[in-house]
Design a protein around this motif. Structure first.
Motif, PDB file in Angstrom:
ATOM      1  N   VAL A   7      -2.871  11.070  14.919  1.00  0.00           N
ATOM      2  CA  VAL A   7      -3.550   9.789  14.728  1.00  0.00           C
ATOM      3  C   VAL A   7      -3.686   9.532  13.235  1.00  0.00           C
ATOM      4  CG1 VAL A   7      -5.704   8.536  15.075  1.00  0.00           C
ATOM      5  CG2 VAL A   7      -4.756   9.940  16.915  1.00  0.00           C
ATOM      6  N   TRP A   8      -3.315   8.335  12.807  1.00  0.00           N
ATOM      7  CA  TRP A   8      -3.430   7.947  11.402  1.00  0.00           C
ATOM      8  C   TRP A   8      -4.736   7.209  11.155  1.00  0.00           C
ATOM      9  CZ3 TRP A   8      -3.079   3.066   8.852  1.00  0.00           C
ATOM     10  CH2 TRP A   8      -2.949   3.157   7.464  1.00  0.00           C
ATOM     11  N   PRO A  25      -6.572   7.203   5.636  1.00  0.00           N
ATOM     12  CA  PRO A  25      -7.382   6.009   5.397  1.00  0.00           C
ATOM     13  C   PRO A  25      -8.796   6.185   5.944  1.00  0.00           C
ATOM     14  CG  PRO A  25      -5.941   5.649   7.244  1.00  0.00           C
ATOM     15  CD  PRO A  25      -5.579   6.988   6.672  1.00  0.00           C
ATOM     16  N   ASN A  26      -9.719   5.471   5.360  1.00  0.00           N
ATOM     17  CA  ASN A  26     -11.116   5.508   5.782  1.00  0.00           C
ATOM     18  C   ASN A  26     -11.391   4.236   6.583  1.00  0.00           C
ATOM     19  OD1 ASN A  26     -13.924   5.280   5.934  1.00  0.00           O
ATOM     20  ND2 ASN A  26     -14.221   6.214   3.918  1.00  0.00           N
ATOM     21  N   ILE A  27     -11.901   4.391   7.799  1.00  0.00           N
ATOM     22  CA  ILE A  27     -12.158   3.223   8.647  1.00  0.00           C
ATOM     23  C   ILE A  27     -13.127   2.258   7.977  1.00  0.00           C
ATOM     24  CG2 ILE A  27     -14.053   4.203  10.016  1.00  0.00           C
ATOM     25  CD1 ILE A  27     -11.159   2.031  11.369  1.00  0.00           C
ATOM     26  N   ALA A  28     -13.958   2.727   7.077  1.00  0.00           N
ATOM     27  CA  ALA A  28     -14.893   1.849   6.361  1.00  0.00           C
ATOM     28  C   ALA A  28     -14.146   0.866   5.456  1.00  0.00           C
ATOM     29  CB  ALA A  28     -15.882   2.671   5.545  1.00  0.00           C
ATOM     30  N   GLU A  29     -12.892   1.160   5.146  1.00  0.00           N
ATOM     31  CA  GLU A  29     -12.089   0.272   4.293  1.00  0.00           C
ATOM     32  C   GLU A  29     -11.319  -0.778   5.097  1.00  0.00           C
ATOM     33  OE1 GLU A  29     -10.756   2.859   0.537  1.00  0.00           O
ATOM     34  OE2 GLU A  29     -10.057   3.656   2.479  1.00  0.00           O
ATOM     35  N   LEU A  30     -11.394  -0.702   6.415  1.00  0.00           N
ATOM     36  CA  LEU A  30     -10.742  -1.695   7.266  1.00  0.00           C
ATOM     37  C   LEU A  30     -11.432  -3.038   7.062  1.00  0.00           C
ATOM     38  CD1 LEU A  30      -8.664  -2.131   9.615  1.00  0.00           C
ATOM     39  CD2 LEU A  30     -10.593  -1.766  11.163  1.00  0.00           C
ATOM     40  N   GLU A  31     -10.655  -4.065   6.754  1.00  0.00           N
ATOM     41  CA  GLU A  31     -11.251  -5.387   6.538  1.00  0.00           C
ATOM     42  C   GLU A  31     -10.515  -6.452   7.332  1.00  0.00           C
ATOM     43  OE1 GLU A  31     -10.137  -7.374   2.583  1.00  0.00           O
ATOM     44  OE2 GLU A  31      -9.832  -5.251   2.118  1.00  0.00           O
ATOM     45  N   VAL A  32     -11.261  -7.479   7.725  1.00  0.00           N
ATOM     46  CA  VAL A  32     -10.661  -8.629   8.403  1.00  0.00           C
ATOM     47  C   VAL A  32     -10.004  -9.492   7.331  1.00  0.00           C
ATOM     48  CG1 VAL A  32     -11.110 -10.726   9.721  1.00  0.00           C
ATOM     49  CG2 VAL A  32     -12.308  -8.608  10.302  1.00  0.00           C
TER      50      VAL A  32
END
Length: 177
Positions: free
Chosen positions: A10-11, A61-68
């Protein structure tokens, strides 16, 4: 997946990208022209809205950096995506049978849709019907669009459309992690 095959790992994973939060999880994806960000679509969340997300592209990658990057309303259904040389992002809206064009800042600039003249049958135009993927025809500065037509009676809407967008395609880069 390791070079030469094997078990994939999983990435990026998060409950916000899985049922019941979404009806259709991550979908079309592309790297931006710098190779620093991965963009992907979530076609429908549990409320029927769709999103284009952006996340830094690196080993962990850090899920906190996921942006809409862009939010679509209920039923619009973003599917396939592709970048033009202009850095605009072209988004197939399978739910509303349109193509959306987003600026490099995520603002929608244009939409394409409607009926397409069928040269083999001029009296019977073909509707945009669940477009799902594209390829750029750089010579004509057009998008070739798949008319997926999953919810339309066959076979008339099954077609490929040539849509003039006055842009060329950004080459697909091989991901390097």
């Amino acid at each position: 997946m390791p070079a030469g095959g094997g078990t994939p790992t999983v990435w990026l994973q998060d409950a916000s990208l899985a049922p019941p939060a979404v009806q259709f999880g991550p979908n079309g994806m592309r790297l931006d022209h710098t190779g620093k960000f991965l963009y992907f679509a979530v076609t429908f969340n549990a409320m029927g809205a769709g999103f284009i997300y952006r996340v830094p592209f690196r080993d962990e990658p850090n899920i906190a950096e996921l942006e809409v990057f862009h939010a679509y309303g209920p039923g619009e259904g973003p599917d396939g995506i592709a970048f033009g040389k202009s850095k605009k992002l072209y988004v197939a809206l399978a739910g509303t049978n349109q193509i959306s064009v987003l600026s490099k800042t995520g603002i929608e600039e244009a939409r394409y849709g409607g009926l397409v003249q069928d040269p083999a049958n001029p009296g019977n135009p073909i509707p945009y019907a669940n477009p799902s993927a594209f390829a750029f025809d750089d010579k004509s500065r057009s998008l070739v669009v798949t008319n997926h037509a999953i919810f339309f009676p066959a076979p008339q809407p099954f077609a490929l459309f040539d849509v003039f967008v006055n842009d060329r395609g950004e080459p697909l880069d091989e991901p390097k992690l």
